[in-house]
Motif scaffolding. Structure first.
Motif, PDB file in Angstrom:
ATOM      1  N   PHE A  63       0.736  -1.174  -0.004  1.00 30.80           N
ATOM      2  CA  PHE A  63      -0.148  -0.187  -0.111  1.00 30.80           C
ATOM      3  C   PHE A  63       0.644   1.290  -0.290  1.00 30.80           C
ATOM      4  O   PHE A  63       1.956   1.156   0.592  1.00 30.80           O
ATOM      5  N   PRO A  64       0.476   2.342  -0.850  1.00 31.40           N
ATOM      6  CA  PRO A  64       1.750   3.873  -1.206  1.00 31.40           C
ATOM      7  C   PRO A  64       1.542   3.780   0.290  1.00 31.40           C
ATOM      8  O   PRO A  64       0.773   4.183   1.144  1.00 31.40           O
ATOM      9  N   ASP A  65       2.804   5.010   0.686  1.00 30.20           N
ATOM     10  CA  ASP A  65       2.699   6.168   1.556  1.00 30.20           C
ATOM     11  C   ASP A  65       1.890   6.952   0.890  1.00 30.20           C
ATOM     12  O   ASP A  65       2.040   7.447  -0.277  1.00 30.20           O
ATOM     13  N   PHE A  66       1.711   7.563   2.181  1.00 33.69           N
ATOM     14  CA  PHE A  66       0.957   8.951   1.323  1.00 33.69           C
ATOM     15  C   PHE A  66       1.289   9.857   0.740  1.00 33.69           C
ATOM     16  O   PHE A  66       0.861  10.473   0.153  1.00 33.69           O
ATOM     17  N   GLU A  67       3.055   9.996   0.512  1.00 31.44           N
ATOM     18  CA  GLU A  67       3.346  11.359  -0.349  1.00 31.44           C
ATOM     19  C   GLU A  67       3.450  10.901  -1.127  1.00 31.44           C
ATOM     20  O   GLU A  67       3.834  11.841  -2.802  1.00 31.44           O
ATOM     21  N   ASP A  68       4.098   9.392  -1.680  1.00 33.09           N
ATOM     22  CA  ASP A  68       3.600   8.758  -2.981  1.00 33.09           C
ATOM     23  C   ASP A  68       3.092   8.719  -3.549  1.00 33.09           C
ATOM     24  O   ASP A  68       2.441   9.042  -5.102  1.00 33.09           O
ATOM     25  N   PHE A  69       1.495   8.695  -2.951  1.00 30.14           N
ATOM     26  CA  PHE A  69      -0.091   8.722  -3.190  1.00 30.14           C
ATOM     27  C   PHE A  69       0.126  10.206  -3.976  1.00 30.14           C
ATOM     28  O   PHE A  69      -0.916  10.320  -4.726  1.00 30.14           O
ATOM     29  N   VAL A  70       0.492  11.073  -2.983  1.00 28.10           N
ATOM     30  CA  VAL A  70       0.224  12.530  -3.647  1.00 28.10           C
ATOM     31  C   VAL A  70       0.385  13.124  -4.560  1.00 28.10           C
ATOM     32  O   VAL A  70       0.115  13.542  -5.588  1.00 28.10           O
ATOM     33  N   GLU A  71       1.607  12.801  -4.634  1.00 24.54           N
ATOM     34  CA  GLU A  71       2.741  12.528  -6.080  1.00 24.54           C
ATOM     35  C   GLU A  71       1.757  11.872  -7.403  1.00 24.54           C
ATOM     36  O   GLU A  71       2.094  12.786  -8.694  1.00 24.54           O
ATOM     37  N   ASP A  72       1.389  10.815  -7.454  1.00 24.14           N
ATOM     38  CA  ASP A  72       1.017   9.864  -8.275  1.00 24.14           C
ATOM     39  C   ASP A  72      -0.795  10.632  -9.028  1.00 24.14           C
ATOM     40  O   ASP A  72      -0.745  10.733  -9.671  1.00 24.14           O
ATOM     41  N   PHE A  73      -1.939  11.128  -8.133  1.00 22.32           N
ATOM     42  CA  PHE A  73      -2.816  11.110  -7.260  1.00 22.32           C
ATOM     43  C   PHE A  73      -3.490  12.307  -8.403  1.00 22.32           C
ATOM     44  O   PHE A  73      -2.749  13.151  -7.843  1.00 22.32           O
ATOM     45  N   GLU A  74      -4.169  12.764  -9.626  1.00 25.24           N
ATOM     46  CA  GLU A  74      -4.462  13.620  -9.940  1.00 25.24           C
ATOM     47  C   GLU A  74      -5.479  14.267  -9.561  1.00 25.24           C
ATOM     48  O   GLU A  74      -6.955  13.481  -9.437  1.00 25.24           O
ATOM     49  N   VAL A  75      -6.433  15.299  -9.155  1.00 19.88           N
ATOM     50  CA  VAL A  75      -6.996  15.766  -8.595  1.00 19.88           C
ATOM     51  C   VAL A  75      -7.041  17.082 -10.205  1.00 19.88           C
ATOM     52  O   VAL A  75      -6.406  17.830 -10.234  1.00 19.88           O
TER      53      VAL A  75
END
Length: 974
Positions: A524-536
């Motif tokens: 399961f990804p770390d939060f900062e990695d998720f923030v980097e990859d996830f598009e809003v």
């Protein structure tokens, strides 16, 4: 049989195939149905007769409201309906041209302005006073112009992989990465667009007065007059202006300051400051432009330079108003300000406006504490020792508000700080508990206002935490299962092999036990990695995946329409929102095609865009699209997509000169710009056919038709552009002509009075849509010519691929007709016939002008206008010519197709698309290609009425004479 019992209505037989609902009550004319008894049985199964009877109430309607033999229920006006309405003293109705309504259950939450949500059915009595949130290029609010109730319908429950859910009818459009797609065309694994912020439930505020003129008794009367002129005095809890002021005050307490006399300064990022400036303008004041300047800063001994952005207002009246509402008049640290006195009497959503703006200025953004856990968001304040208690009270009130809306906070912290040169100071801090569910509630109901960066990170945090919760729940279920199976004697080694989870987790679940909930796994990804990859997206929406779509029973359903060009709204967090036919002749025979059917259908399917959403033969800019809207097929001729003969064999030579591109909304243009030269979906198709029967050889010869000849039928319309035009004007008409609407038996018949501004605007826009539809079919025909040239290895001109005719199906046109005047009962039987200009509304009907009519193209004037009536994929189609009785009987109209027997939902429940394709190919040698099996099922032969019976009625009544019959060879669908 002299009467026909249709339940609510008893139809009287006028003569063979002509049935009448007598004029009664407020009906202005009788209503007539042209049908056999067998077709009447089918027509009376739905609301067609009721809709026809209601149509007879329209002001200015002449002679009869008419239903053709293929009639079935539509929106307001039956599909297959015809009405001639006085163009001087009558009306024009978008619903009588073509419109669809899509529905949601009443319990669906709709996002409103000011961070509120309300159940859809509760908007019934208040929709005109509300603004819904729209996901356009940015999130914004828009007036609601329409509320509809559509009775009880089957609904389906959609659930996403993050656990969001909504219910809707299968024809309700959902926004996807590929544009709006009807729910019926979505399935598990498809993506849709959602907006995770939910807001708080709407409550009606307690009515009380916050400020009166007495609070300004010591000021210059001119200042009071300024506030009164802007409806800010007296100021009440129910005033909309207060909601804007709550946001402004909350932000200014964090990132604002007082300047020189009358000045209020606001600091932030330019895009955030623009939102504050909009609220300043909304209460009647003028903000300055946004200023930018480089400034030196020092933190913990380190110096750096940063650009500061700000704007100011210079109104003494506004400054004094905000001070009276609780803004400190001086240093925030030492002024002793606390929560404004009136705040705890306001609703939760109003208090959230104040606090969320303060959080946007002062609270830290969502940040990882370590790996997969988030810090608790915190807000801090420095106060002097003397004013510390006021600061603590401010935070206590804040915590109480958050508790009221279900959000837990930590204890208020207090720290001594380095005293400044004037005061000894204390730092106070309040944090949101960082339990995942608690953080989701905070970010999705209150969150940050006036700070887009924090809002985007909050949305990413919501998405991350929801995924994390689903992962933890999955691991909890796994742990419970493996414990139970191990207790039952299941070997742990086998359990390790069976579950997609690490061995240590299995061992701990079976042997060691576990305190508390499991943590998410290493993958399961770390939060900062998720923030980097996830598009809003810029409009704060995100893409999610559909996990399931299940039938959820039948429920009363409703819909709203907004004024905004985006034509969508947020429902349970999801973003949810005219045709014709032409025939192309060839000199090929069926034997030329046999053996090449699959190659031909595959090449056509590859070359011609189909399905929902964007994609067309050509991509256009705004200027080009406007040229198409105003010039029609003449544009295609100039650009090399048409030849002179195409214009000569098209209704009105392919152009409606009354068209005005300026009358078409930007949203409609944007939808059309991506779809020019595409079939679309539903019952739209391109079909290669062979002529199987010729009934009138002389007319067939004039049309250039003969036995065994290959022809191509193209059935499509103006795509999203035409639908958007109809939507735009229907809703504007309902708002503007409410008095007329109240006189009609059905709001779906909303109409604009002839001669009114809206009637003229709609007519100009509708004609632009007709021009677009002609060009759309022209481009498809151009591409078809190219495909035939490739497949048969010869120039399309050598195959004599010429247009037989193009005729519109959903249209309202000004035409001159002979109508009867006078009342035979009160004038001794005398009835005067006069020529009148009418708006002839044809919804799912086609023009059928007879021989000699001046509007029939010169090539066919001696024999009558060609009429093309498509059947189903398995039954064939017909070519007719305008009959001599059409002008007298039907305002020069006849049927436009077979007419549906089943809804699309019923069709998909009854048929399996792949089986239908196999049956057509194996037993009838008809080759079909489509975007999905569902599309084929929706258009299965059994879904439609008997086209032979429909055409027989037209022929025997003399409104459209049979000329030839065709049968499918291959077919492509969206």
């Amino acid at each position: 049989m002299t009467t026909y019992d249709a339940g609510e209505f008893t139809l009287e037989k006028v003569r063979e195939y002509v049935w009448e609902i007598p004029q009664e009550g407020d009906m202005r004319v009788p209503a007539r149905v042209l049908a056999s008894e067998d077709l009447l049985d089918e027509i009376s199964d739905d609301r067609s007769l009721k809709q026809l009877q209601q149509t007879a109430h329209l002001p200015g309607i002449q002679e009869y409201a008419l239903a053709m033999p293929d009639a079935h229920q539509g929106y307001g006006f039956p599909v297959g309906g015809v009405a001639g309405i006085d163009a001087e003293n009558g009306v024009i109705s978008p619903g009588a041209v073509g419109y669809d309504i899509n529905c949601l259950p009443g319990s669906t939450d709709v996002r409103l302005s000011f961070g509120r949500r309300i159940q859809l059915e509760d908007l019934r009595e208040r929709f005109e006073d509300e603004r819904a949130i729209v996901a356009g290029n940015e999130l914004t609010d828009s007036p609601i112009r329409l509320f509809t109730e559509s009775g009880t319908k089957p609904v389906y429950r959609v659930e996403t992989t993050e656990g969001r859910s909504i219910e809707a009818t299968d024809d309700h459009p959902f926004l996807t990465p590929d544009g709006m797609v009807e729910l019926g065309d979505l399935e598990s694994g498809d993506e849709t667009i959602v907006q995770p912020f939910r807001g708080l439930e709407h409550e009606e505020p307690e009515a009380f007065t916050i400020l009166t003129e007495d609070d300004f008794a010591d000021t210059n009367p001119q200042l009071t007059r300024v506030l009164k002129d802007r409806d800010l005095l007296p100021l009440r809890s129910t005033d909309e202006e207060l909601n804007h002021l709550l946001k402004i005050i909350g932000f200014h307490l964090g990132d604002g300051s007082l300047g020189g006399e009358g000045q209020l300064w606001f600091y932030g990022e330019p895009e955030d400051l623009e939102s504050i400036r909009e609220d300043v303008r909304a209460i009647g004041f003028k903000p300055s432009k946004v200023y930018s300047r480089d400034r030196q800063h020092e933190i913990d001994g380190s110096s750096f330079e940063a650009t500061e952005h700000s704007f100011k207002t210079t109104s003494k009246a506004l400054r004094r108003l905000l001070i009276e509402l609780g803004l400190p008049n001086g240093s925030k640290i030492s002024s002793g300000f606390s929560t404004p006195w009136y705040l705890d009497r306001l609703t939760d959503w109003q208090r959230a406006l104040f606090y969320s703006a303060f959080f946007g200025a002062e609270m830290n953004a969502p940040t990882a504490q370590h790996d997969k856990n988030l810090y608790c968001p915190k807000v801090s304040q420095n106060r002097t020792v003397e004013t510390a208690e006021a600061g603590r009270a401010f935070f206590e009130d804040m915590a109480a508000f958050l508790a009221d809306v279900g959000i837990e906070t930590n204890e208020i912290e207090s720290f001594e700080t380095d005293s400044n040169r004037d005061h000894d100071t204390i730092r106070l801090r309040l944090g949101i508990k960082n339990d995942s569910k608690n953080l989701i509630r905070f970010f999705s109901t209150v969150g940050y206002r006036y700070n887009l960066d924090k809002q985007r990170r909050a949305i990413k945090a919501i998405e991350y935490l929801e995924r994390k919760e689903r992962e933890i729940e999955r691991r909890e279920r796994t742990a419970s299962e493996v414990r139970a199976r191990a207790d039952g004697g299941g070997p742990v080694r086998e359990l390790k092999d069976e579950y997609d989870i690490n061995d240590r987790f299995i061992e701990r679940s079976v042997w060691s036990g576990r305190e508390g909930r499991p943590r998410p796994g290493e993958r399961f990804p770390d939060f900062e990695d998720f923030v980097e990859d996830f598009e809003v997206r810029e409009n704060l929406t995100v893409t999610t995946t559909i996990e399931s779509i299940e039938h959820a029973g039948e429920k009363p359903v409703y819909d709203i329409g907004v004024e905004h060009d985006a034509h969508n709204f947020l429902a349970d967090g999801f973003v949810v929102s005219n045709c014709g036919v032409r025939m192309l002749k060839t000199n090929l025979t069926y034997s030329d095609v046999q053996g090449r059917e699959e190659a031909l259908v595959d090449a056509l399917f590859e070359a011609i865009p189909t399905g929902l959403g964007g994609g067309g033969v050509v991509q256009t800019d705004v200027d080009t699209l406007e040229a198409v809207l105003e010039r029609g097929v003449d544009w295609a001729l100039q650009e090399g997509y048409a030849v002179e003969g195409d214009l000569a064999h098209c209704e009105d030579e392919g152009v409606r000169p009354e068209a005005d591109a300026e009358a078409v909304s930007k949203k409609a243009k944007d939808r059309g710009r991506q779809q020019l030269g595409s079939l679309g979906s539903g019952n739209h198709f391109l079909e290669v056919q062979r002529v199987t029967d010729v009934y009138r050889a002389d007319v067939a010869e004039s049309f250039g038709l003969e036995d065994d000849q290959i022809v191509v039928l193209i059935h499509c319309g103006s795509r999203g552009l035409g639908h958007q035009i109809c939507t735009d004007y229907l809703r504007e008409i309902e708002q503007t002509h409410q008095g007329l609407l109240e006189q009609l038996p059905n709001k779906e018949l909303a109409a604009a009075p002839a001669g009114s501004h809206l009637a003229e605007e709609y007519y100009a826009a509708m004609n632009a849509a007709i021009n677009f539809a002609w060009v759309n079919r022209q481009l498809i025909m151009h591409r078809t010519r190219e495909v035939f040239a490739d497949v048969f290895d010869r120039d399309w001109r050598d195959m004599e691929m010429e247009l037989l005719y193009d005729v519109a199906h959903n249209i309202a046109k000004k035409e001159t007709h002979s109508v009867d005047r006078g009342d035979p009962e009160n004038s001794g039987g005398a009835v005067e016939s006069t020529e009148r200009e009418l708006f002839v509304h044809r919804k799912g009907a086609t023009r059928a002008f007879p021989a000699g009519h001046p509007e029939v193209p010169a090539a066919y004037r001696d024999v009558g206008q060609p009429i093309i009536i498509p059947g189903s994929m398995g039954s064939g189609s017909y070519v007719l010519r305008g009959g001599q009785n059409s002008m007298e009987e039907t305002f020069g109209s006849t049927a436009h197709g077979a007419g549906r027997l089943m809804s699309r939902t019923e069709a998909k429940d009854t048929y399996w698309g792949e089986d239908v394709q196999d049956e057509l190919q194996d037993h009838q040698q008809i080759y079909v290609r489509a975007q999905s099996g569902a599309t084929v099922a929706e258009e299965a032969p059994g879904v439609y009425k008997d086209v032979d019976g429909v055409v027989r009625i037209s022929d025997e009544l003399g409104i459209g004479d049979r000329v030839a019959r065709t049968f499918p060879v291959c077919n492509i669908k969206g």
